[in-house]
Design a protein around this motif. Structure first.
Motif, PDB file in Angstrom:
ATOM      1  N   LEU A  65       0.820  -1.211   0.000  1.00 25.16           N
ATOM      2  CA  LEU A  65       0.000   0.000   0.000  1.00 25.16           C
ATOM      3  C   LEU A  65       0.854   1.262   0.000  1.00 25.16           C
ATOM      4  O   LEU A  65       0.426   2.314  -0.482  1.00 25.16           O
ATOM      5  N   SER A  66       2.054   1.151   0.562  1.00 25.00           N
ATOM      6  CA  SER A  66       2.954   2.305   0.623  1.00 25.00           C
ATOM      7  C   SER A  66       3.629   2.574  -0.712  1.00 25.00           C
ATOM      8  O   SER A  66       4.330   3.567  -0.867  1.00 25.00           O
ATOM      9  N   THR A  67       3.430   1.673  -1.668  1.00 28.71           N
ATOM     10  CA  THR A  67       4.068   1.835  -2.985  1.00 28.71           C
ATOM     11  C   THR A  67       2.986   1.755  -4.072  1.00 28.71           C
ATOM     12  O   THR A  67       3.085   0.942  -4.999  1.00 28.71           O
ATOM     13  N   ILE A  68       1.963   2.608  -3.927  1.00 28.91           N
ATOM     14  CA  ILE A  68       0.837   2.585  -4.853  1.00 28.91           C
ATOM     15  C   ILE A  68       1.294   2.801  -6.300  1.00 28.91           C
ATOM     16  O   ILE A  68       0.810   2.143  -7.227  1.00 28.91           O
ATOM     17  N   ALA A  69       2.237   3.706  -6.502  1.00 34.00           N
ATOM     18  CA  ALA A  69       2.705   3.981  -7.868  1.00 34.00           C
ATOM     19  C   ALA A  69       3.326   2.738  -8.489  1.00 34.00           C
ATOM     20  O   ALA A  69       3.117   2.438  -9.668  1.00 34.00           O
ATOM     21  N   TRP A  70       4.102   2.005  -7.676  1.00 34.45           N
ATOM     22  CA  TRP A  70       4.728   0.776  -8.183  1.00 34.45           C
ATOM     23  C   TRP A  70       3.673  -0.288  -8.463  1.00 34.45           C
ATOM     24  O   TRP A  70       3.747  -1.021  -9.460  1.00 34.45           O
ATOM     25  N   ILE A  71       2.661  -0.366  -7.595  1.00 36.50           N
ATOM     26  CA  ILE A  71       1.578  -1.324  -7.800  1.00 36.50           C
ATOM     27  C   ILE A  71       0.869  -1.041  -9.120  1.00 36.50           C
ATOM     28  O   ILE A  71       0.527  -1.965  -9.874  1.00 36.50           O
ATOM     29  N   ALA A  72       0.651   0.241  -9.420  1.00 37.07           N
ATOM     30  CA  ALA A  72      -0.023   0.599 -10.667  1.00 37.07           C
ATOM     31  C   ALA A  72       0.783   0.137 -11.874  1.00 37.07           C
ATOM     32  O   ALA A  72       0.220  -0.259 -12.907  1.00 37.07           O
ATOM     33  N   GLN A  73       2.116   0.175 -11.769  1.00 34.98           N
ATOM     34  CA  GLN A  73       2.967  -0.255 -12.867  1.00 34.98           C
ATOM     35  C   GLN A  73       2.933  -1.766 -13.076  1.00 34.98           C
ATOM     36  O   GLN A  73       3.312  -2.267 -14.141  1.00 34.98           O
ATOM     37  N   MET A  74       2.496  -2.509 -12.063  1.00 36.09           N
ATOM     38  CA  MET A  74       2.504  -3.970 -12.158  1.00 36.09           C
ATOM     39  C   MET A  74       1.502  -4.504 -13.172  1.00 36.09           C
ATOM     40  O   MET A  74       1.589  -5.658 -13.589  1.00 36.09           O
ATOM     41  N   VAL A  75       0.517  -3.684 -13.557  1.00 34.69           N
ATOM     42  CA  VAL A  75      -0.470  -4.144 -14.531  1.00 34.69           C
ATOM     43  C   VAL A  75      -0.110  -3.716 -15.953  1.00 34.69           C
ATOM     44  O   VAL A  75      -0.859  -4.018 -16.891  1.00 34.69           O
ATOM     45  N   VAL A  76       1.031  -3.050 -16.116  1.00 36.00           N
ATOM     46  CA  VAL A  76       1.483  -2.641 -17.451  1.00 36.00           C
ATOM     47  C   VAL A  76       2.214  -3.817 -18.094  1.00 36.00           C
ATOM     48  O   VAL A  76       3.130  -4.394 -17.490  1.00 36.00           O
ATOM     49  N   PRO A  77       1.833  -4.238 -19.312  1.00 35.88           N
ATOM     50  CA  PRO A  77       2.493  -5.375 -19.962  1.00 35.88           C
ATOM     51  C   PRO A  77       3.996  -5.147 -20.097  1.00 35.88           C
ATOM     52  O   PRO A  77       4.444  -4.053 -20.456  1.00 35.88           O
ATOM     53  N   VAL A  78       4.774  -6.193 -19.801  1.00 37.37           N
ATOM     54  CA  VAL A  78       6.225  -6.112 -19.933  1.00 37.37           C
ATOM     55  C   VAL A  78       6.715  -6.848 -21.166  1.00 37.37           C
ATOM     56  O   VAL A  78       7.826  -6.605 -21.647  1.00 37.37           O
ATOM     57  N   PHE A  79       5.919  -7.780 -21.680  1.00 37.99           N
ATOM     58  CA  PHE A  79       6.257  -8.423 -22.950  1.00 37.99           C
ATOM     59  C   PHE A  79       4.993  -9.002 -23.568  1.00 37.99           C
ATOM     60  O   PHE A  79       3.991  -9.215 -22.898  1.00 37.99           O
ATOM     61  N   ASP A  80       5.059  -9.244 -24.870  1.00 38.49           N
ATOM     62  CA  ASP A  80       3.904  -9.771 -25.610  1.00 38.49           C
ATOM     63  C   ASP A  80       4.389 -10.911 -26.494  1.00 38.49           C
ATOM     64  O   ASP A  80       5.336 -10.747 -27.269  1.00 38.49           O
ATOM     65  N   LEU A  81       3.739 -12.066 -26.367  1.00 40.47           N
ATOM     66  CA  LEU A  81       4.127 -13.225 -27.171  1.00 40.47           C
ATOM     67  C   LEU A  81       3.742 -13.047 -28.639  1.00 40.47           C
ATOM     68  O   LEU A  81       4.259 -13.756 -29.506  1.00 40.47           O
ATOM     69  N   GLY A  82       2.817 -12.130 -28.893  1.00 42.34           N
ATOM     70  CA  GLY A  82       2.426 -11.871 -30.270  1.00 42.34           C
ATOM     71  C   GLY A  82       1.632 -12.996 -30.901  1.00 42.34           C
ATOM     72  O   GLY A  82       1.588 -13.114 -32.128  1.00 42.34           O
ATOM     73  N   LEU A  83       1.004 -13.814 -30.076  1.00 48.06           N
ATOM     74  CA  LEU A  83       0.205 -14.921 -30.598  1.00 48.06           C
ATOM     75  C   LEU A  83      -1.258 -14.513 -30.663  1.00 48.06           C
ATOM     76  O   LEU A  83      -1.767 -13.827 -29.784  1.00 48.06           O
ATOM     77  N   ALA A  84      -1.938 -14.944 -31.680  1.00 48.71           N
ATOM     78  CA  ALA A  84      -3.356 -14.633 -31.821  1.00 48.71           C
ATOM     79  C   ALA A  84      -4.168 -15.716 -31.139  1.00 48.71           C
ATOM     80  O   ALA A  84      -4.179 -16.861 -31.577  1.00 48.71           O
ATOM     81  N   GLY A  85      -4.821 -15.370 -30.034  1.00 50.04           N
ATOM     82  CA  GLY A  85      -5.639 -16.351 -29.321  1.00 50.04           C
ATOM     83  C   GLY A  85      -6.969 -16.558 -30.030  1.00 50.04           C
ATOM     84  O   GLY A  85      -7.372 -15.780 -30.903  1.00 50.04           O
ATOM     85  N   ALA A  86      -7.647 -17.626 -29.703  1.00 47.75           N
ATOM     86  CA  ALA A  86      -8.967 -17.885 -30.266  1.00 47.75           C
ATOM     87  C   ALA A  86      -9.916 -16.766 -29.864  1.00 47.75           C
ATOM     88  O   ALA A  86      -9.783 -16.163 -28.805  1.00 47.75           O
ATOM     89  N   LEU A  87     -10.874 -16.479 -30.741  1.00 45.44           N
ATOM     90  CA  LEU A  87     -11.810 -15.393 -30.486  1.00 45.44           C
ATOM     91  C   LEU A  87     -13.042 -15.917 -29.750  1.00 45.44           C
ATOM     92  O   LEU A  87     -13.494 -17.043 -29.991  1.00 45.44           O
ATOM     93  N   ASP A  88     -13.564 -15.085 -28.847  1.00 44.96           N
ATOM     94  CA  ASP A  88     -14.785 -15.471 -28.149  1.00 44.96           C
ATOM     95  C   ASP A  88     -16.004 -15.067 -28.976  1.00 44.96           C
ATOM     96  O   ASP A  88     -15.886 -14.654 -30.132  1.00 44.96           O
ATOM     97  N   THR A  89     -17.184 -15.174 -28.380  1.00 44.57           N
ATOM     98  CA  THR A  89     -18.421 -14.898 -29.116  1.00 44.57           C
ATOM     99  C   THR A  89     -18.565 -13.429 -29.496  1.00 44.57           C
ATOM    100  O   THR A  89     -19.366 -13.093 -30.364  1.00 44.57           O
TER     101      THR A  89
END
Length: 268
Positions: A65-89
């Motif tokens: 809780l004391s590092t809210i700014a760092w916590i917010a950064q944790m949801v930023v993607p760090v890498f992308d496999l670039g694979l196309a997943g199956a599509l939903d409905t």
């Protein structure tokens, strides 16, 4: 917002009450794991490992809780496999191929829970391997199969996973840091109060152990799915857990009723 303004703000009190309930519910997963793990230690160490484990959970959550700014950064993607997943409905990808630090932690925690629950189920199915047997009175016995240090390390690993999930939920519900702090402290206090009764109940009822391990398997799968972007509503998970616990409660009451009937019949 100042502390006095928060104290006199009805919206802040409503947010606090809601957040406390959410944090307590989210803490159930952590509490089940700690209870199961502590029961594998010698009896004189169980209460201490539960206190230490829950204390570490509180420290981790307050530190995060004391590092809210760092916590917010944790949801930023760090890498992308670039694979196309199956599509939903709806024509959207059914799973994500871009991963953040949070995703990786959730996946690792889910895999650990799956491994831990599976290995514990295996030991429960093989009493000879787990060191369990019957004592002279015909009661189930067993030797301690884990050291205090090993238990703390495993609890610390899962504390980190559950704490991140808990804090991200808190951040999403309110922007007031004091409200988050109070909610976390109250929720962890409830965990501390409930830890020993829950662990004792699990120890007294062997079938509940298997049910709790099943819960951990489900939680592990949900964490992995969440890490891959497949978000299962928490209400579904806890509803399933509550229904299963209700059925097991009926089974326990039924067994006790049969035991009382046999005991009463044996006296005639």
């Amino acid at each position: 917002m100042s502390i006095m303004a928060l104290i006199t703000d009805p919206a802040a009190w409503a947010a606090l009450a809601t957040l406390i309930v959410m944090e307590v519910v989210l803490g159930i997963d952590n509490l089940i794991f700690i209870s199961l793990l502590s029961n594998k230690l010698p009896e004189d160490q169980r209460a201490r490992v539960r206190r230490v484990g829950i204390g570490l959970a509180l420290i981790l959550r307050l530190a995060l809780l004391s590092t809210i700014a760092w916590i917010a950064q944790m949801v930023v993607p760090v890498f992308d496999l670039g694979l196309a997943g199956a599509l939903d409905t709806h024509g959207e990808p059914s799973f994500e191929t871009a991963f953040s630090i949070r995703d990786l932690i959730l996946i690792a925690g889910g895999v650990f829970l799956l491994w831990k629950a599976t290995s514990e189920i295996h030991h429960s199915m093989d009493p000879a391997e787990s060191g369990e047997g019957l004592d002279e009175e015909g009661n189930k016995k067993g030797r301690a199969v884990m050291s205090f240090g090993a238990a703390i390390v495993q609890i610390l690993l899962l504390d980190m996973v559950f704490s991140i999930d808990s804090i991200l939920t808190a951040v999403g519900m309110t922007d007031d840091l004091p409200v988050m702090f109070v909610a976390v402290i109250v929720a962890v206090g409830v965990m501390l109060f409930a830890a020993t009764p829950l662990a004792d109940f699990i120890a007294r009822n062997p079938t509940v152990v298997m049910l709790a391990l099943g819960f951990l398997l489900m939680i592990g799968m949900v964490l992995i799915a969440d890490g891959f972007g497949v978000h299962v509503p928490k209400g579904y998970i806890y509803s399933a857990m509550a229904f299963s616990a209700g059925v097991e409660t009926l089974n326990i009451l039924s067994r006790k009723a049969r035991e009382r009937k046999r005991a009463g019949g044996g006296g005639h």
